[in-house]
Write a protein that holds these residues in place. Sequence first.
Motif, short mmCIF file in Angstrom:
data_model
loop_
_atom_site.label_atom_id
_atom_site.label_comp_id
_atom_site.label_asym_id
_atom_site.label_seq_id
_atom_site.Cartn_x
_atom_site.Cartn_y
_atom_site.Cartn_z
N LYS A 25 -5.15 2.13 -7.63
CA LYS A 25 -3.91 2.05 -8.40
C LYS A 25 -4.20 1.70 -9.86
O LYS A 25 -3.54 2.20 -10.77
N ASN A 28 -5.51 4.87 -11.57
CA ASN A 28 -4.40 5.79 -11.80
C ASN A 28 -3.52 5.32 -12.96
O ASN A 28 -3.06 6.12 -13.77
N TYR A 116 -0.89 17.43 -1.91
CA TYR A 116 -0.28 16.80 -3.08
C TYR A 116 1.13 17.34 -3.27
O TYR A 116 1.49 18.40 -2.75
#
Length: 158
Positions: A25, A28, A116
């Motif tokens: 995280k 990202n 995705y």
Amino acid sequence: MGQVIPNKPFTGFYQDELGVIKQAKMVNGNIIVIFAFLAVLSVILSGIGLFTLVSLNIIRRIKEIGIRKVLGAQISSIIGLMNKPFASMIALGGSIGLIMGYFIVDLLMSSIFDYYKQVDLATFLTPLGVILFISMLTSSTRILGAARRNPVESLRYE
């Protein structure tokens, strides 16, 4: 080999113990910050370039603006006339960029992830609208300054 061993304790590790998810995280989030910075920087540089192009175009056409004002043209019609070539260039470039951006993002996402979420059209149309708005605001303010100028000064300009 495929049997469960009930009396032997688990000696491996869990992903949460190492913070793998937190690290992913964080990476990202950093990528988002970098791309946002690059997007803002590119919009600022594009606005400066557009302002320069509009300024050069106005300098070249200052007598035309003065003659149009003397003949009774409204400022709004002068702004529309001068903005038309810039609006068409930006719309064409934005459309080409939108199409190429979609395919490049799709290619990038498919090379990284097996599954995705597809990018929707609003993700591309929103920045295109913002760019068109900023460009028209930039060029209109510069053209408005030239159109409000006294036509006598414009016709004497050399």
